[in-house]
Design an enzyme around this catalytic site. Structure first.
Site, PDB file in Angstrom:
ATOM      1  N   VAL B  77       0.854  -1.177   0.000  1.00 45.25           N
ATOM      2  CA  VAL B  77       0.000   0.000   0.000  1.00 45.25           C
ATOM      3  C   VAL B  77       0.897   1.236   0.000  1.00 45.25           C
ATOM      4  O   VAL B  77       1.801   1.345   0.833  1.00 45.25           O
ATOM      5  CB  VAL B  77      -0.899   0.004   1.259  1.00 45.25           C
ATOM      6  CG1 VAL B  77      -1.700   1.286   1.355  1.00 45.25           C
ATOM      7  CG2 VAL B  77      -1.831  -1.212   1.259  1.00 45.25           C
ATOM      8  N   CYS B  78       0.667   2.147  -0.938  1.00 46.37           N
ATOM      9  CA  CYS B  78       1.506   3.353  -1.027  1.00 46.37           C
ATOM     10  C   CYS B  78       1.355   4.216   0.218  1.00 46.37           C
ATOM     11  O   CYS B  78       0.245   4.580   0.599  1.00 46.37           O
ATOM     12  CB  CYS B  78       1.124   4.171  -2.249  1.00 46.37           C
ATOM     13  SG  CYS B  78       1.863   5.819  -2.234  1.00 46.37           S
ATOM     14  N   VAL B  79       2.470   4.574   0.815  1.00 46.85           N
ATOM     15  CA  VAL B  79       2.426   5.316   2.082  1.00 46.85           C
ATOM     16  C   VAL B  79       1.828   6.706   1.920  1.00 46.85           C
ATOM     17  O   VAL B  79       1.017   7.150   2.742  1.00 46.85           O
ATOM     18  CB  VAL B  79       3.826   5.367   2.757  1.00 46.85           C
ATOM     19  CG1 VAL B  79       4.841   6.097   1.885  1.00 46.85           C
ATOM     20  CG2 VAL B  79       3.733   6.013   4.127  1.00 46.85           C
ATOM     21  N   ALA B  82      -1.805   6.361   1.369  1.00 48.07           N
ATOM     22  CA  ALA B  82      -2.420   5.812   2.579  1.00 48.07           C
ATOM     23  C   ALA B  82      -2.566   6.871   3.667  1.00 48.07           C
ATOM     24  O   ALA B  82      -3.581   6.925   4.362  1.00 48.07           O
ATOM     25  CB  ALA B  82      -1.592   4.643   3.097  1.00 48.07           C
TER      26      ALA B  82
END
Lengths: 136, 130
Positions: B77-79, B82
């Site tokens: 999941v892209c930080v 996110a």
């Protein structure tokens, strides 16, 4: 960091505001620049609006991120293809876009234009050459 | 074939996430390699364990978690995406002073470099979204 060089193209198809795709695409471009790949950007459909100069978002309380495109040259992202037909369909010309430039280290740091207007057919040919296409 | 998958849309709102799951599952069952599934934009919402769909509907989040467990799939999941959308793991919770985390099993939060790396290392990057 990377073992091979691939041709990466980022397709920008949407208006800069209204959805977050354009801004989050630019975030990938900036991070991706560190990977030393052969990067180009394409702007087509409403994506051509991303490069329009004089953007003012104050009234809609959105972050105006258009100045970030001016920094792309410093990240060695120097190939920005803008589709001619998409400009024309929206009543735009090259003069409506931000002047984006880079300094060419292979040509005594001469300042050159990053934006190149290409036809739909030419852009299709350029896409054909790519290894990886990110579509936003 | 060595695939990488990018998921750009949220669950339930958009079928892209279902298509991405079906594609990933079919690829793995056919003996292909999926080196990473990367969740970007609203796609990060695939990774919240707080999702509670009606019982007669598919559970998209659990479905991903189970697929990842079965095939040791790397789901990232892209930080940055996110943080905007409130997808939080233990580390992010502490770093940003939050009092809860919600990352689902077998998802991990990491940077956009993981997406670019997936583009470099895979033979095909398949993007699901509009």
């Amino acid at each position: 960091m990377s073992e091979q060089i691939k041709k990466f193209m980022y397709l920008n198809r949407r208006a800069p505001y209204g959805t977050i795709y354009a801004w989050e695409s630019l975030e990938v471009v900036l991070i991706g620049a560190a990977f030393d790949q052969d990067v180009s950007l394409a702007f087509l459909d409403d994506g051509v609006y991303q490069l329009v100069k004089g953007q003012d978002t104050a009234e809609v309380d959105m972050k105006n991120f258009s100045p970030t495109y001016q920094a792309l040259g410093d990240y060695d992202v120097t190939k920005l293809f803008v589709e001619k037909e998409s400009l024309e369909e929206r009543g735009l010309t090259l003069d409506d876009l931000m002047p984006l430039t880079y300094e060419d280290e292979d040509d005594d740091w001469a300042e050159k234009d990053s934006i190149k207007v290409v036809s739909r057919a030419e852009l299709a040919d350029i896409m054909e050459e790519q290894d990886v296409m990110f579509s936003f | 074939m060595k695939f990488a998958i990018q998921v750009n849309e949220g669950p339930y709102q958009h079928q892209a996430t279902d298509s991405a799951y079906q594609f990933t599952k079919a690829a793995l069952e056919s003996g292909h390699e999926v080196m990473r599934v990367f969740f970007y934009h609203d796609g990060v919402n695939n990774g919240t364990k707080l999702t509670t769909p009606p019982q007669d509907d598919r559970n998209i989040v659990n479905r991903w978690s189970e697929l990842a467990k079965k095939y040791d799939l790397d789901m990232v999941v892209c930080v940055a995406a996110a943080q905007r959308r409130g997808i939080v793991d233990e580390g992010e919770m502490q770093r940003n002073g939050k009092d809860a985390e919600n990352i689902a099993d077998n998802f991990r939060i990491s940077g956009l470099g993981q997406l670019v790396e997936a583009g470099i290392q895979s033979e095909r990057l398949v993007v699901f979204g509009d």
